[in-house]
Design a protein around this motif. Structure first.
Motif, short mmCIF file in Angstrom:
data_model
loop_
_atom_site.label_atom_id
_atom_site.label_comp_id
_atom_site.label_asym_id
_atom_site.label_seq_id
_atom_site.Cartn_x
_atom_site.Cartn_y
_atom_site.Cartn_z
N GLN A 65 54.52 -50.73 26.20
CA GLN A 65 55.07 -49.80 25.22
C GLN A 65 54.34 -49.84 23.88
OE1 GLN A 65 57.59 -47.68 26.06
NE2 GLN A 65 57.40 -48.59 28.11
N GLU A 108 50.49 -50.22 32.83
CA GLU A 108 51.20 -48.96 32.98
C GLU A 108 52.61 -48.99 32.40
OE1 GLU A 108 50.93 -48.52 37.18
OE2 GLU A 108 48.85 -47.78 37.15
N LYS A 167 44.81 -43.80 25.47
CA LYS A 167 44.71 -42.38 25.12
C LYS A 167 46.05 -41.66 25.18
CE LYS A 167 40.05 -42.01 27.07
NZ LYS A 167 39.23 -41.41 28.17
N SER A 168 47.05 -42.29 25.78
CA SER A 168 48.29 -41.58 26.08
C SER A 168 49.25 -41.47 24.90
CB SER A 168 49.01 -42.26 27.26
OG SER A 168 49.40 -43.58 26.91
N SER A 169 49.03 -42.25 23.83
CA SER A 169 49.95 -42.19 22.68
C SER A 169 49.30 -42.79 21.44
CB SER A 169 51.24 -42.95 22.99
OG SER A 169 52.06 -43.05 21.83
N LEU A 186 43.59 -42.37 17.45
CA LEU A 186 44.16 -43.31 18.41
C LEU A 186 43.64 -44.71 18.08
CD1 LEU A 186 43.65 -41.17 21.66
CD2 LEU A 186 45.78 -41.51 20.39
N ARG A 198 42.12 -47.73 29.48
CA ARG A 198 41.63 -46.58 28.72
C ARG A 198 42.62 -45.41 28.77
NH1 ARG A 198 35.45 -47.19 31.06
NH2 ARG A 198 34.70 -48.68 29.47
N LYS A 199 43.18 -45.19 29.93
CA LYS A 199 44.17 -44.12 30.06
C LYS A 199 45.39 -44.41 29.20
CE LYS A 199 46.94 -41.65 33.52
NZ LYS A 199 47.26 -41.56 34.98
N TRP A 200 45.84 -45.65 29.20
CA TRP A 200 47.01 -46.04 28.41
C TRP A 200 46.75 -45.85 26.92
CZ3 TRP A 200 47.80 -49.80 24.66
CH2 TRP A 200 49.14 -50.07 24.34
N HIS A 215 50.14 -46.50 20.77
CA HIS A 215 49.57 -47.56 21.58
C HIS A 215 48.39 -48.22 20.86
CE1 HIS A 215 51.19 -45.68 25.57
NE2 HIS A 215 52.12 -46.24 24.82
#
Length: 249
Positions: free
Chosen positions: A96, A93, A128-130, A166, A124-126, A133
């Motif tokens: 960077q 979480e 997809k977040s940027s 991504l 997976r959430k991380w 990443h």
């Protein structure tokens, strides 16, 4: 003169570390393959695990002596799955830049405890977040039906990430060569590594190390060796064959 000698010595030692880790991977793969054919794998699994951990500890001790004051790595030992995967999830979480992880068990994450599944979901959430990443996972092929379902989900994530520009990449190793005794490495950004070895769904040996030098000079190379030995998940007929998968090279 002394500084120049120290610099050359440090450079030579770093090369030896990389060579040693690479040699260990080759030795491990060869030993497991040969001994599996001879039916002796159960006898060598534990010594191989211990050899791997001793190699890590020896490298860490040597690197620590070469670090300048204030750069000593922080080492944390985890004695159960919950504490280990809670720590990795929190690290995910806060990342960077990159998360490079392994999952070298033939057992589906759905059959492991909730803390590990939460770690998978956080990754997976991380990812997809940027678009900045970078996520990589090294896994193994398996004929277990629940593991095939996990691999199908991973394949879906890889394809979806490409469509959305991504970075979510997955490669697989041949299960017949890389046995469960291979220790897993997870690298988070450039200064955190987690090492784990699972002996069953409810047992784990886990170590967390925070140190930029340790990541750069030791575990980046180890992970790169595994990554380049693996095959892209899209080259496995996971969609078509609900049984043991084989690379279509």
């Amino acid at each position: 003169m002394a500084t120049a000698i120290e610099h050359r010595t440090g450079r030579v030692f770093r090369l030896l570390i990389r060579a040693g880790l690479g040699a260990f991977i080759v030795f491990y793969a060869t030993a497991v393959f040969i001994n599996r054919e001879l039916g002796l794998v159960d006898k060598i699994e534990r010594p191989l695990i211990m050899a791997a951990l001793l190699l890590i500890l020896a490298v860490l001790a040597r690197i620590e002596r070469h670090l300048s004051r204030g750069e000593t790595p922080e080492v944390t030992v985890y004695t159960n799955r919950h504490s280990f995967y809670t720590a990795t999830r929190k690290t995910v979480e806060n990342c960077q830049d990159r998360i490079f992880v392994c999952y070298l068990s033939p057992i589906s994450p759905n059959e492991v405890d909730a803390s590990f599944q939460q770690h998978i979901d956080a990754c997976r959430k991380w990812a997809k977040s940027s678009p900045r990443h970078r996520f990589r996972r090294i896994g193994v092929n398996s004929d277990d039906p629940s593991m095939i379902e996990f691999l199908k989900r991973e394949l879906t994530e890889v394809r979806r990430a490409r469509v959305n520009q991504l970075h979510y990449r997955v490669k697989l190793l041949d299960r017949t060569t890389y046995d469960a005794a291979m220790f897993c490495v997870g690298i988070y950004d450039d200064d955190q590594v987690f090492i784990s070895c699972n002996s069953d769904t409810d047992r784990i040996v886990g170590i967390g190390i925070r140190g930029r030098e340790v990541v750069r000079e030791c575990f980046d190379h180890y992970y790169d060796c595994l990554w380049h030995s693996a095959v892209d998940i899209e080259k496995f007929p996971i969609d078509e064959v609900p049984a043991r998968v084989s690379p279509t090279r």
